[in-house]
Write an enzyme that holds these catalytic residues in place. Structure first.
Site, PDB file in Angstrom:
ATOM      1  N   ASP A  36       0.843  -1.201   0.000  1.00  0.00           N
ATOM      2  CA  ASP A  36       0.000   0.000   0.000  1.00  0.00           C
ATOM      3  C   ASP A  36       0.871   1.241   0.000  1.00  0.00           C
ATOM      4  O   ASP A  36       2.092   1.151  -0.152  1.00  0.00           O
ATOM      5  CB  ASP A  36      -0.941  -0.023   1.210  1.00  0.00           C
ATOM      6  CG  ASP A  36      -2.306   0.561   0.888  1.00  0.00           C
ATOM      7  OD1 ASP A  36      -2.365   1.735   0.485  1.00  0.00           O
ATOM      8  OD2 ASP A  36      -3.323  -0.150   1.038  1.00  0.00           O
ATOM      9  N   HIS A  47      -3.590   5.566   3.745  1.00  0.00           N
ATOM     10  CA  HIS A  47      -4.407   4.432   3.338  1.00  0.00           C
ATOM     11  C   HIS A  47      -3.862   3.111   3.862  1.00  0.00           C
ATOM     12  O   HIS A  47      -4.602   2.261   4.366  1.00  0.00           O
ATOM     13  CB  HIS A  47      -4.486   4.418   1.807  1.00  0.00           C
ATOM     14  CG  HIS A  47      -5.478   3.463   1.237  1.00  0.00           C
ATOM     15  ND1 HIS A  47      -5.157   2.172   0.896  1.00  0.00           N
ATOM     16  CD2 HIS A  47      -6.790   3.614   0.926  1.00  0.00           C
ATOM     17  CE1 HIS A  47      -6.220   1.574   0.396  1.00  0.00           C
ATOM     18  NE2 HIS A  47      -7.219   2.413   0.396  1.00  0.00           N
ATOM     19  N   SER A  73     -11.295  -1.433  -0.131  1.00  0.00           N
ATOM     20  CA  SER A  73     -10.023  -1.224   0.566  1.00  0.00           C
ATOM     21  C   SER A  73     -10.066  -1.804   1.960  1.00  0.00           C
ATOM     22  O   SER A  73      -9.066  -2.299   2.469  1.00  0.00           O
ATOM     23  CB  SER A  73      -9.708   0.275   0.673  1.00  0.00           C
ATOM     24  OG  SER A  73      -8.988   0.725  -0.423  1.00  0.00           O
TER      25      SER A  73
END
Length: 541
Positions: free
Chosen positions: A224, A264, A463
């Site tokens: 990520d 994220h 996600s």
């Protein structure tokens, strides 16, 4: 039109076209493009241009030229600058008109039967310089052809692919990816009462599974944007292992964020394996985290390197909450809904290596978020790869989240947040979501103005669903580490709850194989998955 083939000789290529209203500028290695473009000549060349995109790691900027502009004169001015490596037209996807950048790197794989010495002879005869001999495929290289520049690289690689000794050959193409997020609440782990005393019973039954398994001894690699590995929920001996940063320009910083925008990965990692000691538990709280920072565009050489690294460094499970850019989930007319996104041969081979050679041959279990475009995941080369488990999102009403992608390649779903569709006729999410999203880890005060420890209640999208499913795989392997990748995949199908609603229509129905286009095999049930893993262990003994 320019054709590029990510497959083998007789596979169907995909087509790109030149957009002469766009201008790409790249500097020589070791120079900063921003400084290069600070001179009077550069200002004259770029007068009236709009900066559309800056790919920092490759140090490429894309500008939109003003209407009726003389592109050739502007390119000539830029090419005269000593530190400009390239100034030219931009290739775009013919459907979406999104830029597709090409580097001077070429991925080339010879057939397996060729000897190493024979490969070297051909490389030399073709005038190629080796940049990397890749470790995840036999007779495979990233190479450079010093005599070829610009778009000619596409023609050259197509010609070489016609040779019988060459299996794959294509330029390194870079596209902007998209994280799968939409934008005390751990209702995804157990039956929970949330705001206004609303009881939510739409979990993956994780808390009950924790009585039997918490992911001990299992490593989850999360690929990520960045990770706050100093967060309290990732503390403890052996919690963080094999960390690596695949971004060339800031590799020394490790996997940590450069700024508050890179958050994220921290949230995704928390869903998978946060300790649960302060403010949020992961699905597999006692699993180790392998944080792999990757912010390069899709298709970059480093993308494949990340999968090889994860497998080589001992990852059991790999979670990827990203993929190609998508159409807007609430706009059925968005042309990106029908875009087919092929997978670079280098990335495809690296995924296959991890799935077949990882875990000492038992194979890493690899997850991708199916996508948030309310479109067919079968067009996405990442989530539809046959060695990948594509995870969709379901909401707190036991239904598909409105944005969640669907299709034959969807394997299962995991609880996540939802969005209320602006069209009341939209059926998969007619009920108003009762929760804001998933509670998980967020950046600590070191990276953002927050009070330690930092958490968010609004992480959502596939996600969030993807690392949740990865956490369940860690629970399964924690109680039965001898399972191979295929066995884990089947357990994740067999454990599912068949959720849905009559309004879902044909896509929501389960076929004779127990599969639905909207839900895959259904919503994962962690407790049932652990029981199935233990049953296999007993039967094997």
């Amino acid at each position: 039109m320019v054709e590029v083939n990510f497959g083998k000789q007789h596979d169907r290529p995909f087509v790109l076209q030149k957009n002469r209203q766009l201008l790409a500028v790249r500097s020589h290695a070791g120079t900063q493009l921003a400084q290069t473009l600070c001179c009077e000549s550069a200002h004259a060349a770029l007068e009236g241009c709009e900066l559309l995109l800056h790919v920092e790691d490759a140090d490429v900027q894309i500008f939109k030229l003003p209407g009726h502009s003389d592109a050739s004169q502007r390119k000539a001015l830029l090419r005269e600058l000593p530190d400009v490596r390239f100034a030219g037209s931009v290739l775009v996807d013919p459907i979406t008109q999104e830029p597709v950048l090409y580097t001077e790197n070429i991925f080339l794989k010879f057939i397996d039967s060729l000897k190493a010495t024979e490969c070297m002879v051909i490389l030399q005869a073709l005038g190629l310089m080796i940049k990397q001999q890749v470790p995840y495929a036999k007779n495979a290289f990233f190479v450079h052809h010093p005599a070829t520049h610009g778009i000619d690289i596409c023609t050259l690689t197509s010609e070489w692919l016609e040779r019988d000794e060459i299996e794959y050959c294509h330029p390194e193409l870079l596209r902007q990816g998209q994280r799968r997020a939409i934008h005390a609440n751990q209702w995804h782990l157990k039956k929970t009462t949330v705001t206004y005393q609303v009881e939510i019973d739409a979990s993956a039954n994780v808390e009950a599974a924790h009585e039997l398994a918490q992911g001990e001894g299992i490593v989850i690699a999360v690929i990520d944007d960045a990770f706050d590995i100093d967060h309290p929920e990732f503390s403890g001996e052996g919690k963080v292992v094999g960390a690596k940063n695949f971004d060339r320009r800031n590799a020394k910083g490790g996997p940590r964020p450069l700024n508050a925008l890179e958050r994220h990965g921290t949230a995704a990692a928390g869903v998978a394996c946060a300790n649960g000691e302060d403010g949020a538990s992961g699905v597999a709280p006692k699993a180790s985290l392998m944080p792999l920072k990757l912010t390069k565009p899709l298709g970059a050489r480093a993308e494949a390197d990340a999968f090889f690294w994860a497998a080589d460094q001992g990852a059991d499970v790999i979670s990827c909450s990203w993929g190609p850019a998508e159409g807007h989930w609430a706009d059925p007319a968005d042309p990106r809904h029908t875009q087919v996104f092929p997978l670079a041969a280098s990335t495809r081979l690296a995924i296959e290596y991890a799935a077949t050679k990882g875990r000492n041959g038992k194979g890493c279990v690899i997850f991708f978020g199916a996508g948030n475009g309310n479109e067919c995941a079968d067009n996405d080369g990442y989530s539809s790869h046959p060695h990948v488990i594509a995870v969709g999102a379901c909401n707190d009403q036991n239904r598909r989240s409105a944005y969640s992608d669907y299709g034959k390649s969807l394997w299962c779903c995991f609880p996540s947040g939802d969005q209320k569709h602006p069209d009341p006729k939209f059926k998969p999410a007619t009920s108003i979501p009762q929760t804001r999203g998933i509670r998980t880890t967020d950046l600590s005060a070191k990276f953002a103005a927050a009070t330690l420890p930092a958490y968010t209640d609004t992480f959502s999208g596939t996600s969030s669903a993807c690392p949740g499913a990865a956490g369940i795989a860690a629970l399964v392997l924690g109680v039965n580490p001898e399972l191979d990748r295929s066995a884990v995949r089947q357990i994740l199908a067999d454990c599912c709850d068949k959720i849905g609603h009559p309004d879902d229509g044909p896509r929501g129905q389960y076929d004779e194989n127990g599969h639905s286009h909207y839900y895959g095999h259904g919503r994962l049930n962690a407790l049932r998955a652990v029981h199935l893993a233990l049953e296999r262990k007993t039967n094997a003994g």
